[in-house]
Every structure is written in C-alpha cells, then in structure tokens.
Write a protein that holds these residues in place. Structure first.
Motif, short mmCIF file in Angstrom:
data_model
loop_
_atom_site.label_atom_id
_atom_site.label_comp_id
_atom_site.label_asym_id
_atom_site.label_seq_id
_atom_site.Cartn_x
_atom_site.Cartn_y
_atom_site.Cartn_z
N ASN A 152 0.83 -1.20 0.00
CA ASN A 152 0.00 0.00 0.00
C ASN A 152 0.87 1.25 0.00
O ASN A 152 0.59 2.20 -0.73
CB ASN A 152 -0.95 0.00 1.20
N TRP A 153 1.92 1.28 0.82
CA TRP A 153 2.82 2.43 0.82
C TRP A 153 3.50 2.60 -0.53
O TRP A 153 3.72 3.73 -0.98
CB TRP A 153 3.87 2.30 1.93
N GLY A 154 3.85 1.50 -1.16
CA GLY A 154 4.43 1.58 -2.50
C GLY A 154 3.47 2.19 -3.50
O GLY A 154 3.86 3.03 -4.32
N LEU A 155 2.19 1.79 -3.42
CA LEU A 155 1.18 2.38 -4.30
C LEU A 155 1.00 3.87 -4.04
O LEU A 155 0.83 4.67 -4.97
CB LEU A 155 -0.16 1.65 -4.12
N ILE A 156 1.06 4.25 -2.77
CA ILE A 156 0.94 5.67 -2.42
C ILE A 156 2.13 6.44 -2.99
O ILE A 156 1.96 7.51 -3.59
CB ILE A 156 0.84 5.86 -0.90
N GLY A 157 3.31 5.90 -2.81
CA GLY A 157 4.51 6.59 -3.28
C GLY A 157 4.60 6.68 -4.79
O GLY A 157 5.00 7.72 -5.34
N LEU A 158 4.23 5.61 -5.48
CA LEU A 158 4.37 5.58 -6.93
C LEU A 158 3.22 6.27 -7.66
O LEU A 158 3.43 6.96 -8.66
CB LEU A 158 4.46 4.13 -7.42
N PHE A 159 2.01 6.05 -7.17
CA PHE A 159 0.84 6.49 -7.93
C PHE A 159 -0.11 7.39 -7.16
O PHE A 159 -1.19 7.73 -7.65
CB PHE A 159 0.06 5.26 -8.42
N ASP A 160 0.25 7.75 -5.92
CA ASP A 160 -0.64 8.53 -5.05
C ASP A 160 -2.01 7.84 -4.94
O ASP A 160 -3.06 8.49 -5.01
CB ASP A 160 -0.79 9.97 -5.56
#
Length: 66
Positions: free
Chosen positions: A16-24
């Motif tokens: 989830n943090w990766g998705l936030i960082g990459l794609f907001d």
C-alpha cells in the motif's frame, strides 16, 4: 501462526505504501471508505502492530544466524 499473519499484513501495508509513493493511490483507504474512515484507521493500527511483532521475528532470525 501469529508471525505469518503479522508478516502477511506487514507486506500488504508495504505494498500500500508503494502504491501511495508511486501512484498517489491508497488502496486501503479505497477499500475501507477513505483515509479518515474508522475502519481505515483500524487497519493502519493493525498493520503497525504487525510491524512491531515483526521486530521480534527479525531479532530471532539475526540471532539464529549468529
């Protein structure tokens, strides 16, 4: 069993943090009704607790390798 559950939820949190960082894009907030939703906050708390549990798992792994 607790370690497997904790590790699984920690991995989900990391993704989830990766998705936030990459794609907001916050998948947990989307599923549980927004970033300010009570359910979203509960999930964040559970993932945080799992991260703390995984500290013990990491320490055990380090001690086994020594």
């Amino acid at each position: 069993t607790l370690n497997v559950i904790a590790l699984t939820l920690t991995i989900i949190g990391a993704i989830n943090w990766g998705l936030i960082g990459l794609f907001d894009f916050n998948l947990v907030a989307l599923i549980f009704g927004g970033a300010d939703s009570l359910f979203t906050k509960i999930i964040y708390i559970i993932v945080g607790i799992c991260g703390v549990i995984n500290i013990k798992l990491l320490v055990d792994i380090i001690q086994d390798n020594d």
